[in-house]
Design a protein around this motif. Structure first.
Motif, mmCIF file in Angstrom:
data_model
loop_
_atom_site.group_PDB
_atom_site.id
_atom_site.type_symbol
_atom_site.label_atom_id
_atom_site.label_comp_id
_atom_site.label_asym_id
_atom_site.label_seq_id
_atom_site.Cartn_x
_atom_site.Cartn_y
_atom_site.Cartn_z
ATOM 1 N N ALA A 1 28.180 8.592 10.079
ATOM 2 C CA ALA A 1 27.226 9.701 10.133
ATOM 3 C C ALA A 1 26.888 10.022 11.594
ATOM 4 O O ALA A 1 26.796 11.182 11.996
ATOM 5 N N ARG A 2 26.724 8.972 12.371
ATOM 6 C CA ARG A 2 26.449 9.139 13.794
ATOM 7 C C ARG A 2 27.591 9.851 14.505
ATOM 8 O O ARG A 2 27.387 10.724 15.336
ATOM 9 N N ALA A 3 28.809 9.469 14.145
ATOM 10 C CA ALA A 3 29.983 10.085 14.771
ATOM 11 C C ALA A 3 30.060 11.561 14.421
ATOM 12 O O ALA A 3 30.512 12.374 15.226
ATOM 13 N N ARG A 4 29.609 11.907 13.195
ATOM 14 C CA ARG A 4 29.658 13.318 12.821
ATOM 15 C C ARG A 4 28.561 14.131 13.495
ATOM 16 O O ARG A 4 28.639 15.341 13.570
ATOM 17 N N THR B 1 41.694 9.309 11.936
ATOM 18 C CA THR B 1 40.367 9.914 12.035
ATOM 19 C C THR B 1 39.997 10.627 10.735
ATOM 20 O O THR B 1 38.892 10.472 10.211
ATOM 21 N N LEU B 2 40.939 11.397 10.187
ATOM 22 C CA LEU B 2 40.654 12.160 8.970
ATOM 23 C C LEU B 2 40.436 11.231 7.774
ATOM 24 O O LEU B 2 39.535 11.443 6.959
ATOM 25 N N ARG B 3 41.248 10.180 7.658
ATOM 26 C CA ARG B 3 41.097 9.226 6.549
ATOM 27 C C ARG B 3 39.729 8.571 6.582
ATOM 28 O O ARG B 3 39.091 8.355 5.562
ATOM 29 N N LEU B 4 39.286 8.260 7.803
ATOM 30 C CA LEU B 4 38.014 7.583 7.978
ATOM 31 C C LEU B 4 36.853 8.468 7.534
ATOM 32 O O LEU B 4 35.960 8.049 6.809
ATOM 33 N N HIS B 5 36.913 9.730 7.948
ATOM 34 C CA HIS B 5 35.770 10.601 7.694
ATOM 35 C C HIS B 5 35.866 11.365 6.385
ATOM 36 O O HIS B 5 34.853 11.719 5.802
ATOM 37 N N PHE B 6 37.070 11.669 5.956
ATOM 38 C CA PHE B 6 37.233 12.453 4.729
ATOM 39 C C PHE B 6 38.252 11.763 3.822
ATOM 40 O O PHE B 6 39.351 12.281 3.589
ATOM 41 N N PRO B 7 37.888 10.588 3.285
ATOM 42 C CA PRO B 7 38.870 9.799 2.527
ATOM 43 C C PRO B 7 39.373 10.513 1.274
ATOM 44 O O PRO B 7 40.441 10.181 0.784
ATOM 45 N N ASP B 8 38.634 11.515 0.775
ATOM 46 C CA ASP B 8 39.055 12.177 -0.465
ATOM 47 C C ASP B 8 40.003 13.344 -0.229
ATOM 48 O O ASP B 8 40.517 13.923 -1.170
ATOM 49 N N ARG B 9 40.200 13.729 1.027
ATOM 50 C CA ARG B 9 41.055 14.894 1.287
ATOM 51 C C ARG B 9 42.445 14.472 1.732
ATOM 52 O O ARG B 9 42.615 13.448 2.379
ATOM 53 N N ASP B 10 43.432 15.293 1.417
ATOM 54 C CA ASP B 10 44.786 15.071 1.921
ATOM 55 C C ASP B 10 44.808 15.441 3.407
ATOM 56 O O ASP B 10 44.541 16.582 3.762
ATOM 57 N N ALA C 1 38.581 15.280 18.194
ATOM 58 C CA ALA C 1 37.137 15.504 18.110
ATOM 59 C C ALA C 1 36.819 16.563 17.059
ATOM 60 O O ALA C 1 35.874 16.422 16.280
ATOM 61 N N LEU C 2 37.620 17.629 17.006
ATOM 62 C CA LEU C 2 37.367 18.684 16.026
ATOM 63 C C LEU C 2 37.609 18.193 14.603
ATOM 64 O O LEU C 2 36.968 18.660 13.659
ATOM 65 N N ALA C 3 38.513 17.237 14.443
ATOM 66 C CA ALA C 3 38.841 16.716 13.117
ATOM 67 C C ALA C 3 37.606 16.173 12.409
ATOM 68 O O ALA C 3 37.480 16.254 11.199
ATOM 69 N N VAL C 4 36.680 15.632 13.179
ATOM 70 C CA VAL C 4 35.482 15.016 12.619
ATOM 71 C C VAL C 4 34.470 16.072 12.148
ATOM 72 O O VAL C 4 33.539 15.776 11.421
#
Ligand code: ATP
Ligand code: ATP
Ligand code: SF4
Ligand code: MG
Ligand code: MG
Lengths: 359, 283
Positions: free
Chosen positions: B81-84, B110-119, B158-161
């Motif tokens: 949450a802090r990273a976002r 990075t994407l897996r970490l923050h958005f584990p439900d998305r491809d 950075a934008l990925a987050v």
């Protein structure tokens, strides 16, 4: 600034190195003479450098500008004999008349300590984080030199202090580690390091990008003094076209591994004759540019995996026609007077239009 | 009035005798863009690192939407949450990228970490495309990329987050002007479409003019001038801001004169007891 014991006698300053020929002697006024340099990296479909012709006369400041990834850093590193592993090369890179690409390891080491120095784009990547700045500054002149060119430690330290002073840092920097100084300070350390050996040729890869504008001005003033007093040839890689215009005698514009335009700084920026140069000028944010969108060039340069037939800029060029896709344009003289070459089939369409190309 | 997106209140940080950040305050509204300009060693990066949480402040507070940012996150959820809240693109892209990890892998992780439900795959392609990197760059290692290409990888990550605040520390300085124009336009588009706020550290006053609404000018750890960007650049009040503007390369540019003016600006003022290693820096 006063000079240390390694001061070399001033070289005669030449007006323009581009006509000087490499006669193999050190008396040549061309400090750097790159001819037809073609470099190919493993696993790629086209040369990363594709027939580069570039000269820097002694005492001359030459700017190299162009697209990110176009090969500016590789071109300047070639003058140190530093090319990526596995690279195959054609052409010659002459430094004071001697072919760098043919040198053995000993000659190269001597070249890098005595003749050519480089200020790298990424100072933190070029530095060992565990070594103090003072050791970094003195090690090359103390250890790598032999015989009468070797320098004692105290002389080297005195020289380091003198050069730090010249770039606006005091001797407290000597005891610091790279992580303890700001990015701009570290870049000034790199500049001081490059000047330690009184180089005949200085390769400066975006040396002022990390500096604020007033420090930049101070560093440029320092480099200008250096070239006046010692005839140092300077190849200055930069993205800042206004800076290139302000400091250089001649400019080379690179795109996708080729020189697409070269000429006197003033002419080239006032009347660009290659659409890429014109587009670069149009996309520069200036103090007078109103907020909002910039005139970016649509698209991307060709990937190294894509072979290029014809002009590499064709896919993005507003003036492109069929001939551009089929035949690579050769550099041709485009204006009267000093050498001003543009590699474009339609460079005459840019006459008198200034930066006629917009996005 | 809604809470501002980001607020820095009287931040202070010293290293030994150096007051790197000496009472810095600013406010970034939702969807705003604030520039920080100033001399080398004036404390810009340290301020940014405090905002991101990479450096602790000796005093002062960073608030995001009115809530003080805790100095340390507890547990995975809080850390994410802090990273976002705040992401940063660094001045030295080489250091911030793992030399053994390929570009697409960096983004995938990075994407897996923050958005584990998305491809992650379509988003990876979108991000690479947005920052203007082709397929060769996708599986390259950082050292196989040019300086500008590496910097674009850092921006894409950075934008990925999808952060609320993006801190850019000299993030476009290493880019050539045409790629820079693309990235600045991209950042402008993202700001139009989302409530993201930018904290934009740059030496390039042309870039400041182009991408920020407001600007603060820092010198020796303090803010010497603050205001709407257009006004500060058109009618600078502080002599240091005027010197900065005069230093921008232009026809008739005289580096010797600027160097002299800079010395002059330093001399009438008392030398500080703390020196920041930059002897000739304006005080
Ligand atoms: N060690 C390497 N191995 C493989 N490819 C490399 C290596 N170094 C550079 N390249 C590739 O060579 C091309 C030219 O790189 P170079 O660093 O010369 O670009 P540049 O013009 O300096 O760009 P920038 O302005 O972004 O620094 C780039 O496409 C880069 O990806
Ligand atoms: N970890 C550290 N240890 C000691 N001193 C530090 C450290 N980090 C920063 N400093 C000092 O704090 C001051 C401010 O540094 P900072 O990196 O914030 O400057 P900056 O404004 O970002 O400069 P630049 O434009 O050169 O990047 C400098 O004097 C620097 O030497
Ligand atoms: S040769 Fe054709 S495509 Fe290439 S720059 Fe000239 S007009 Fe454009
Ligand atoms: Mg480069
Ligand atoms: Mg900084």
């Amino acid at each position: 600034m006063t000079r240390g014991p390694m001061t070399r006698p001033p070289r005669p300053a030449s007006a323009n190195g581009s006509t000087a020929s490499a006669n193999g002697s050190t008396g040549s006024t061309t400090t750097l003479d790159v001819r037809g340099l073609r470099v190919t990296l493993p696993g790629t479909a086209r040369p990363v450098l594709d027939g580069i012709d570039l000269t820097v006369g002694s005492g001359e400041t030459v700017a190299l500008v162009g697209e990110s990834g176009s090969g500016k850093t590789l071109t300047s590193r070639s003058a140190l004999g530093l090319l990526p592993p596995g690279a195959t090369t054609e052409g010659t890179v002459l430094v004071e008349g001697h072919d760098v690409l043919a040198m053995d390891a000993d000659r190269l080491r001597a070249l890098r300590t005595d003749t050519v120095a480089m200020i790298f784009q990424d100072p933190r990547a070029a530095l060992n984080p565990l070594r103090r700045i003072g050791d970094f500054l003195t090690e090359s002149v103390c250890s790598a030199r032999t015989g009468d060119r070797a320098m004692g430690r105290s002389a080297a330290t005195a020289r380091a202090v003198e050069l730090l002073d010249a770039v606006g840092l005091d001797d407290s920097a000597l005891k610091k580690y790279p992580s303890q100084v700001s990015g701009g300070m570290l870049q000034r350390v790199m500049i001081a390091a490059a000047l330690m050996g009184d180089p005949a040729l200085l390769l400066a890869d975006e040396p002022t990008t990390a500096l604020d504008v007033t420090t930049q001005a101070e560093v440029i003033a320092l480099l200008a003094r250096l070239r006046e007093r010692f005839g140092t040839g300077l190849l200055f890689v930069t993205h800042d076209l206004d800076l290139a215009a302000a400091i250089s005698d001649r400019v080379y514009v690179m795109y996708a591994g080729r020189i697409v335009e070269t000429g006197p700084a003033e002419t080239l920026f006032a009347r660009p004759r290659h659409p890429y140069t014109a587009a670069l000028l149009a996309s520069t944010p200036r103090l007078t540019t109103p907020g909002g969108r910039l005139a970016a060039i649509p698209g991307q340069p060709p990937d190294l995996r894509t072979p290029v037939t014809g002009c590499a800029f064709a896919a993005r060029c507003p003036l492109a026609t069929e001939v551009c896709d089929e035949h690579a344009p050769a550099p041709l003289q485009v204006s009267e007077g000093p050498v001003h070459l543009a590699a474009c089939h339609h460079s005459d369409r840019l006459v008198g239009e200034g930066s006629a190309v917009d996005a | 009035m809604p809470e501002p997106l980001l607020q820095a209140v009287d931040l202070r940080r010293s290293f030994g005798t150096v007051h790197a950040v000496d009472g810095v305050s600013f406010t970034l509204p939702e969807g705003g863009s604030l520039g920080i300009v100033g001399g080398s060693g004036s404390g810009k990066t340290t301020t940014a690192r405090i905002v991101v949480g990479l450096e602790h402040a000796d005093a002062g507070e960073v608030r995001v939407r009115g809530r003080a940012r805790p100095s340390r996150a507890r547990g995975r959820e809080q850390r994410l949450a802090r990273a976002r809240e705040v992401q940063m693109v660094f001045q030295d892209p080489y250091l911030s990228l793992d030399p053994r990890t390929g570009v697409d892998q960096v983004l995938r992780e990075t994407l897996r970490l923050h958005f584990p439900d998305r491809d992650p795959e379509p988003r990876i392609r979108e991000l690479l495309d947005q920052v203007g990197l082709g397929t060769r760059a996708a599986d390259a290692l950082p050292r196989q990329l040019s300086g500008g290409q590496r910097q674009r990888v850092a921006i894409a990550r950075a934008l990925a987050v999808e952060p609320a605040v993006l801190v850019l520390d000299e993030a476009v300085a290493a880019l050539d002007v045409s790629v820079q124009a693309q990235i600045l336009n991209l950042l402008a588009d993202i700001r139009e479409q989302t409530p993201i706020g930018y904290l934009f550290i740059t030496h390039d006053l042309g870039v400041v003019r182009c991408v920020t609404d407001e600007v603060i000018v820092m010198r020796h750890g303090s803010v010497v001038e603050a205001g709407a960007t257009a006004e500060v650049l058109a009618a600078p009040q502080h002599p240091y801001t005027r010197l900065l503007l005069d230093s921008v390369p232009h026809p008739g540019w005289n580096p010797d004169r600027i160097a002299a003016a800079r010395q002059e600006l330093t001399s009438p003022l008392a030398q500080p007891t703390q020196h920041t290693g930059g002897r000739s820096e304006p005080t």
